[in-house]
Design an enzyme around this catalytic site. Structure first.
Site, PDB file in Angstrom:
ATOM      1  N   TYR A  20      -2.795  19.060  22.504  1.00 20.35           N
ATOM      2  CA  TYR A  20      -4.071  19.268  23.195  1.00 20.35           C
ATOM      3  C   TYR A  20      -5.227  18.927  22.257  1.00 20.35           C
ATOM      4  O   TYR A  20      -6.158  18.197  22.625  1.00 20.35           O
ATOM      5  CB  TYR A  20      -4.179  20.718  23.692  1.00 20.35           C
ATOM      6  CG  TYR A  20      -5.530  21.045  24.252  1.00 20.35           C
ATOM      7  CD1 TYR A  20      -5.936  20.541  25.484  1.00 20.35           C
ATOM      8  CD2 TYR A  20      -6.424  21.827  23.535  1.00 20.35           C
ATOM      9  CE1 TYR A  20      -7.195  20.827  25.990  1.00 20.35           C
ATOM     10  CE2 TYR A  20      -7.679  22.121  24.041  1.00 20.35           C
ATOM     11  CZ  TYR A  20      -8.064  21.613  25.264  1.00 20.35           C
ATOM     12  OH  TYR A  20      -9.311  21.881  25.753  1.00 20.35           O
ATOM     13  N   GLU A  49     -10.429  26.656  31.571  1.00 26.03           N
ATOM     14  CA  GLU A  49     -11.307  27.466  30.717  1.00 26.03           C
ATOM     15  C   GLU A  49     -11.620  28.812  31.359  1.00 26.03           C
ATOM     16  O   GLU A  49     -11.626  29.831  30.684  1.00 26.03           O
ATOM     17  CB  GLU A  49     -12.595  26.706  30.378  1.00 26.03           C
ATOM     18  CG  GLU A  49     -12.389  25.524  29.451  1.00 26.03           C
ATOM     19  CD  GLU A  49     -11.848  25.853  28.077  1.00 26.03           C
ATOM     20  OE1 GLU A  49     -11.889  27.028  27.658  1.00 26.03           O
ATOM     21  OE2 GLU A  49     -11.384  24.924  27.396  1.00 26.03           O
ATOM     22  N   TRP A  87      -5.882  30.633  24.287  1.00 27.24           N
ATOM     23  CA  TRP A  87      -5.725  29.274  24.803  1.00 27.24           C
ATOM     24  C   TRP A  87      -4.242  28.903  24.852  1.00 27.24           C
ATOM     25  O   TRP A  87      -3.805  28.168  25.729  1.00 27.24           O
ATOM     26  CB  TRP A  87      -6.527  28.283  23.958  1.00 27.24           C
ATOM     27  CG  TRP A  87      -6.511  26.925  24.563  1.00 27.24           C
ATOM     28  CD1 TRP A  87      -5.965  25.789  24.040  1.00 27.24           C
ATOM     29  CD2 TRP A  87      -7.046  26.537  25.850  1.00 27.24           C
ATOM     30  NE1 TRP A  87      -6.123  24.739  24.910  1.00 27.24           N
ATOM     31  CE2 TRP A  87      -6.790  25.173  26.018  1.00 27.24           C
ATOM     32  CE3 TRP A  87      -7.713  27.226  26.858  1.00 27.24           C
ATOM     33  CZ2 TRP A  87      -7.175  24.473  27.168  1.00 27.24           C
ATOM     34  CZ3 TRP A  87      -8.094  26.526  27.997  1.00 27.24           C
ATOM     35  CH2 TRP A  87      -7.827  25.177  28.139  1.00 27.24           C
TER      36      TRP A  87
END
Length: 181
Positions: free
Chosen positions: A16, A38, A46
């Protein structure tokens, strides 16, 4: 490869970081996906979101804005039973709501891309931070954008989540000096 400290913990985080984070994104569907991911992260790591990303893509039709905008409370009830995803009613409802708002923007002759990128005058803001603690959680710009998004009808997008979106979509580039991504 030298990379930002937060990205070295796991292969998904590394991929990522190396291929997506901080790279300018203009595609509506990809921006909508990043926005949705998000807002899903709020209160979570995350890593948790990345681990559930493929299931989230599946249940939200690859973040096809039109299809997601047609989802309703029956879909929310179904999704709340799906153990593969983050099961938070407010977050799930926010994603569906936000898809509807993106559709309204398009009907009015605008776009999510335009709404986001105009806040930085359509040019990525490149920061030159050398230490992780220099990277802010939110900025005046993210506060302004969060207010704009709220005024449009978007949900679950406060200034901290919006700053994370700005980083993810490359509106700001917060790769640390020395990072090779």
């Amino acid at each position: 490869m030298p990379r930002c400290d937060w990205a070295d913990s796991d292969p998904k985080m590394q991929a990522y970081h190396d291929k997506e984070w901080g790279r300018p994104e203009y595609d509506e569907q990809k921006l909508f996906e990043l926005m949705s991911l998000e807002l899903m992260q709020a209160g979570l790591s995350w890593q948790t979101v990345l681990n559930k990303r493929s299931a989230l893509r599946e249940v939200f039709y690859d973040f096809d804005i039109q299809k997601v905008s047609q989802m309703d409370q029956t879909d929310v009830t179904r999704l709340l039973q799906d153990e593969r995803i983050i099961r938070n009613r407010l977050k799930l409802e926010a994603i569906i709501n936000n898809a509807k708002v993106v559709c309204q923007l398009e009907q009015a002759g605008s776009s999510l891309d335009e709404l986001l990128w105009q806040i930085v005058d359509y040019e990525p803001c490149i920061n030159y931070f050398t230490k992780p603690e220099q990277v802010p959680a939110k900025t005046e710009t993210s506060l302004e954008l969060a207010k704009k998004l709220k005024k449009q009808g978007f949900r679950f997008l406060g200034p901290t989540t919006v700053y994370s979106l700005m980083q993810a979509a490359g509106l700001v580039n917060d790769h640390l000096v020395g990072c090779q991504a």
